[in-house]
Design a protein around this motif. Sequence first.
Motif, PDB file in Angstrom:
ATOM      1  N   GLN A 123      49.054  34.116  48.631  1.00  0.00           N
ATOM      2  CA  GLN A 123      49.899  34.787  49.495  1.00  0.00           C
ATOM      3  C   GLN A 123      50.009  36.471  49.384  1.00  0.00           C
ATOM      4  OE1 GLN A 123      53.896  32.777  50.149  1.00  0.00           O
ATOM      5  NE2 GLN A 123      52.998  32.511  52.279  1.00  0.00           N
ATOM      6  N   ARG A 124      50.788  36.644  48.115  1.00  0.00           N
ATOM      7  CA  ARG A 124      50.973  37.871  47.804  1.00  0.00           C
ATOM      8  C   ARG A 124      51.254  38.022  46.259  1.00  0.00           C
ATOM      9  NH1 ARG A 124      57.265  39.897  49.409  1.00  0.00           N
ATOM     10  NH2 ARG A 124      58.239  38.115  48.385  1.00  0.00           N
ATOM     11  N   HIS A 125      51.108  39.263  45.757  1.00  0.00           N
ATOM     12  CA  HIS A 125      51.426  39.513  44.314  1.00  0.00           C
ATOM     13  C   HIS A 125      53.055  39.951  44.474  1.00  0.00           C
ATOM     14  CE1 HIS A 125      47.254  39.950  42.880  1.00  0.00           C
ATOM     15  NE2 HIS A 125      46.808  39.977  44.015  1.00  0.00           N
ATOM     16  N   ASP A 145      43.260  43.839  37.035  1.00  0.00           N
ATOM     17  CA  ASP A 145      43.619  43.772  38.404  1.00  0.00           C
ATOM     18  C   ASP A 145      42.952  42.635  39.036  1.00  0.00           C
ATOM     19  OD1 ASP A 145      44.883  46.466  39.212  1.00  0.00           O
ATOM     20  OD2 ASP A 145      43.393  47.425  38.275  1.00  0.00           O
ATOM     21  N   PHE A 146      43.643  42.321  40.193  1.00  0.00           N
ATOM     22  CA  PHE A 146      42.996  41.192  40.879  1.00  0.00           C
ATOM     23  C   PHE A 146      42.348  42.116  42.214  1.00  0.00           C
ATOM     24  CE2 PHE A 146      45.917  38.914  38.393  1.00  0.00           C
ATOM     25  CZ  PHE A 146      45.542  37.480  38.238  1.00  0.00           C
ATOM     26  N   ALA A 147      41.259  41.317  42.709  1.00  0.00           N
ATOM     27  CA  ALA A 147      40.343  41.741  43.862  1.00  0.00           C
ATOM     28  C   ALA A 147      41.183  41.297  45.147  1.00  0.00           C
ATOM     29  CB  ALA A 147      39.298  41.070  43.765  1.00  0.00           C
ATOM     30  N   GLY A 148      40.995  42.016  46.278  1.00  0.00           N
ATOM     31  CA  GLY A 148      41.438  41.455  47.544  1.00  0.00           C
ATOM     32  C   GLY A 148      42.751  42.593  47.867  1.00  0.00           C
ATOM     33  N   ASP A 149      43.078  42.201  49.006  1.00  0.00           N
ATOM     34  CA  ASP A 149      44.102  43.468  49.772  1.00  0.00           C
ATOM     35  C   ASP A 149      45.498  42.662  50.103  1.00  0.00           C
ATOM     36  OD1 ASP A 149      42.941  41.870  51.852  1.00  0.00           O
ATOM     37  OD2 ASP A 149      42.567  43.657  52.979  1.00  0.00           O
ATOM     38  N   HIS A 150      45.696  41.484  49.141  1.00  0.00           N
ATOM     39  CA  HIS A 150      46.781  40.927  49.583  1.00  0.00           C
ATOM     40  C   HIS A 150      48.205  41.351  49.375  1.00  0.00           C
ATOM     41  CE1 HIS A 150      43.666  38.116  48.090  1.00  0.00           C
ATOM     42  NE2 HIS A 150      44.335  37.293  48.861  1.00  0.00           N
TER      43      HIS A 150
END
Length: 146
Positions: free
Chosen positions: A109-111, A122-127
């Motif tokens: 869902q989100r960071h 770092d995590f991928a994606g644009d959450h």
Amino acid sequence: MGQVERRSGGCLCGAVRFEVSLPEAAYNICHCERCRKWSGGPLMAVHCLGDVTFEKDADLRWYQGTPWAQRGFCGACGSSLFWRLADDPEALLIVAADALDRSDDLVLQRHIYIDAKPDRYDFAGDHPRATEAEVMAEIAAATGGA
Ligand SMILES: [Zn+2]
Ligand SMILES: [Zn+2]
């Protein structure tokens, strides 16, 4: 929001076994220092309702490191399992995502506490990414306090 779903879970050694209610098949990743210290890395966790039931909990321990929160873990194998509010422990239960027996279908869902994330990963994606101040403001609004 989907239908509330009941899921089982447990610690690494099996001394703690539980069932929780998931309002959504979703998880957040917390990057705060306390979660990283407690679990050995960013904490992937699911917001559950407070109606946890235990099949086995003789080794369940609670650690209170701040006035407002308690962290539940297995005293036998050390698995990080739960986070709850100290003054309202039945309001909600935040559960380590991989403590659940089935977690493959959970959606990120989100960071949160993104401003506490170290630069080394770092995590991928644009959450969505919420800072500590943004999370605290949400909690204050939700509890009606300041
Ligand atoms: Zn255990
Ligand atoms: Zn955290």
